[in-house]
Design a protein around this motif. Structure first.
Motif, PDB file in Angstrom:
ATOM      1  N   SER A 316       0.829  -1.211   0.000  1.00  0.00           N
ATOM      2  CA  SER A 316       0.000   0.000   0.000  1.00  0.00           C
ATOM      3  C   SER A 316       0.857   1.252   0.000  1.00  0.00           C
ATOM      4  CB  SER A 316      -0.920   0.004   1.233  1.00  0.00           C
ATOM      5  OG  SER A 316      -1.710   1.182   1.276  1.00  0.00           O
ATOM      6  N   ILE A 321      -2.978   2.098   6.098  1.00  0.00           N
ATOM      7  CA  ILE A 321      -3.388   0.781   5.604  1.00  0.00           C
ATOM      8  C   ILE A 321      -2.319  -0.269   5.919  1.00  0.00           C
ATOM      9  CG2 ILE A 321      -3.954  -0.560   3.545  1.00  0.00           C
ATOM     10  CD1 ILE A 321      -6.156   1.339   4.437  1.00  0.00           C
ATOM     11  N   GLU A 359      -9.852   0.766   3.505  1.00  0.00           N
ATOM     12  CA  GLU A 359      -9.463   1.470   2.277  1.00  0.00           C
ATOM     13  C   GLU A 359     -10.518   2.507   1.900  1.00  0.00           C
ATOM     14  OE1 GLU A 359      -6.327   1.514   0.217  1.00  0.00           O
ATOM     15  OE2 GLU A 359      -6.774  -0.571  -0.300  1.00  0.00           O
ATOM     16  N   THR A 363      -7.005   6.405  -0.295  1.00  0.00           N
ATOM     17  CA  THR A 363      -5.867   5.516  -0.033  1.00  0.00           C
ATOM     18  C   THR A 363      -5.522   4.685  -1.265  1.00  0.00           C
ATOM     19  OG1 THR A 363      -7.284   3.764   0.891  1.00  0.00           O
ATOM     20  CG2 THR A 363      -6.375   5.389   2.439  1.00  0.00           C
ATOM     21  N   ILE A 364      -6.524   4.323  -2.062  1.00  0.00           N
ATOM     22  CA  ILE A 364      -6.236   3.597  -3.304  1.00  0.00           C
ATOM     23  C   ILE A 364      -5.449   4.496  -4.255  1.00  0.00           C
ATOM     24  CG2 ILE A 364      -7.217   2.512  -5.357  1.00  0.00           C
ATOM     25  CD1 ILE A 364      -9.488   1.489  -3.665  1.00  0.00           C
TER      26      ILE A 364
END
Length: 474
Positions: A316, A321, A359, A363-364
């Motif tokens: 990540s 995360i 998530e 954050t992605i």
């Protein structure tokens, strides 16, 4: 053998890797050696049993081909292995075996059934016994007992590490202790495999496992549950002996070390490298590491010994995360390690996971952007998948996050777990976006032109596969 069983004939055992459809394998033409089955075969042969391995993926077998192999060989025992996503194909093989001869004892092992033993016996009535955990000692003992006990399964209760059914009652024996000295395990029975079929393009290819166990606690990985929290390693001399066997007898020149963390013990990793250099084996190879178990000196030593690629799990681009999944690393460690690998001019392979609980769209995006910032030689993005045996699976089951228990969908490219509301968008679209964003950058494309043809080939084939699959998913 002396005693009342002396006249008993040894058994015929057929070990089967079921047919499978794996897009990346089909595109790349890379098929891994079924080491689990090959490890089971060696001690059985030492005991005088007649053993045959059917590696369906390498042979291009369909179920009709497997059926013919069972008929021709007429085994008393059929042993099957399968991953989670391929478990239903294993069930089909079990059904084929029982259909040919109901007296055949069907035994299954592997990571998936280790953690779903009772469910496996319920889902597939054609399986007699599940071997849990490390199988070499358990399977050997089981086969040697079956040749005397026959249909009397009640006498199997003394064998550790198995689950079986007597009428409608499922019996689970106590866990078998892990094998302490891995050097005592005979080398895989390579002579029972079509070794000429394991290739990366035109190079003979082999896999080697030099250690077992993992001291870390990532919630998405079952390794520490399957092989224990205590790391156990083969001696460098034992490892080199196997590499020599592969090189000299089977002309293998490309090797992948399948250890979770090849560099966990620095002195041992260096000793293996020193022996590779001393023996002038001239093999090229890849290994896995963690960003907190490697430095510039070790990377240089790996390169001197023939290493061309280091795999690292970054997972990540969000520290929050990383903390959720108990990865135990920092973003700065990841960046430093990838840069060191580049500086030594080795290829870096970084893996990332999207769709981890907690998530968000932010954050992605951070993960995608961090991957581009690191700019490793190659990246893999996958969808977070809660495999049986992981802390994540237990968490998802408890909180009602599982979307399906259709094991065939547990591919790491399909979404099988819903998130607690933060990311409404389909994760397949995020996955496609991640791949497109990384691989279609002008900087990356220019770098690939400078690389050797193999990496252009690898990039093209993997890109085709992922884009084709995710495009079809919409």
């Amino acid at each position: 053998m002396k005693g009342p069983f002396a006249a008993k004939l040894k058994m015929k055992i057929l070990l089967i890797h079921p047919p499978s459809k794996f897009l990346l394998k089909e595109k790349l033409g890379i098929i891994a050696i079924p080491l689990g089955l090959a490890y089971l075969a060696s001690p059985l042969e030492k005991d005088g049993h007649t053993v045959k391995i059917v590696d369906s993926p390498s042979l291009g077998y369909e179920f009709d081909d497997v059926k013919e192999e069972i008929k021709k060989f007429a085994p008393e025992v059929v042993g099957i292995t399968a991953t989670t996503s391929n478990i239903y194909n294993a069930y089909n093989v079990a059904q084929l075996a029982k259909g040919i001869d109901p007296r055949i004892k069907v035994i299954i092992g592997g990571p998936h059934v280790t953690f779903t033993a009772k469910q496996t016996l319920t889902e597939c009535p054609f399986i007699d016994i599940v071997v849990r955990g490390e199988g070499e000692v358990t399977f050997r003992e089981l086969v040697n007992k079956l040749q005397f006990f026959g249909e009397d399964f009640s006498l199997l209760k003394q064998i550790k590490g198995i689950t079986f059914k007597i009428k409608d009652t499922i019996i689970e024996t106590e866990d078998r202790p892990f094998i302490k000295n891995l050097d005592e395990i005979p080398f895989p029975a390579y002579h029972l495999l079509p070794m000429e079929r394991y290739k990366v393009r035109n190079k003979r290819f082999g896999n080697i496992i030099t250690s077992r166990g993992c001291p870390f606690s990532c919630i998405f990985c079952s390794s520490s549950q399957l092989f224990g929290k205590i790391w156990r390693a083969r001696s460098p001399e034992n490892v080199i002996k196997e590499i020599k066997l592969l090189k000299e007898k089977y002309n293998v020149t490309e090797i992948e070390f399948l250890d979770d963390t090849f560099t966990l013990n620095r002195k041992r990793a260096e000793k293996i490298c020193d022996l590779l250099i001393k023996e002038k084996l001239k093999i090229s190879w890849a290994c896995s590491s963690r960003v907190d178990t490697i430095d510039k000196g070790l990377i240089e030593k790996l390169k001197m010994a023939g290493c061309h690629t280091i795999y690292v799990g970054v997972e990540s681009g969000s520290q929050e995360i990383l903390n959720i999944i108990n990865k135990g690393i920092t973003l700065s460690q990841a960046e430093k390690t990838i840069n060191l690998i580049k500086k030594v001019k080795l290829n870096s392979f970084a893996s990332f996971i999207i769709g981890i609980p907690g998530e968000t769209a932010k954050t992605i995006k951070n993960t995608i952007n961090f991957a581009k910032k690191l700019s490793p030689s190659f990246v893999q993005f996958t969808i977070c998948t809660p495999y049986p045996g992981t802390k994540l699976f237990e968490m998802a089951k408890e909180k009602g996050w599982l979307l399906t228990k259709d094991w065939s969908k547990y591919t790491i490219l399909d979404q099988v777990m819903k998130l607690p509301g933060q990311v409404a968008t389909n994760l397949n679209k995020w996955l496609l976006r991640a791949y497109l964003s990384f691989y279609l950058r002008p900087k990356f494309l220019i770098e690939q032109i400078k690389r050797k043809s193999f990496f252009l080939f690898l990039f093209r084939k993997i890109s085709e596969t992922v884009f084709e699959y995710l495009g079809a998913k919409g």
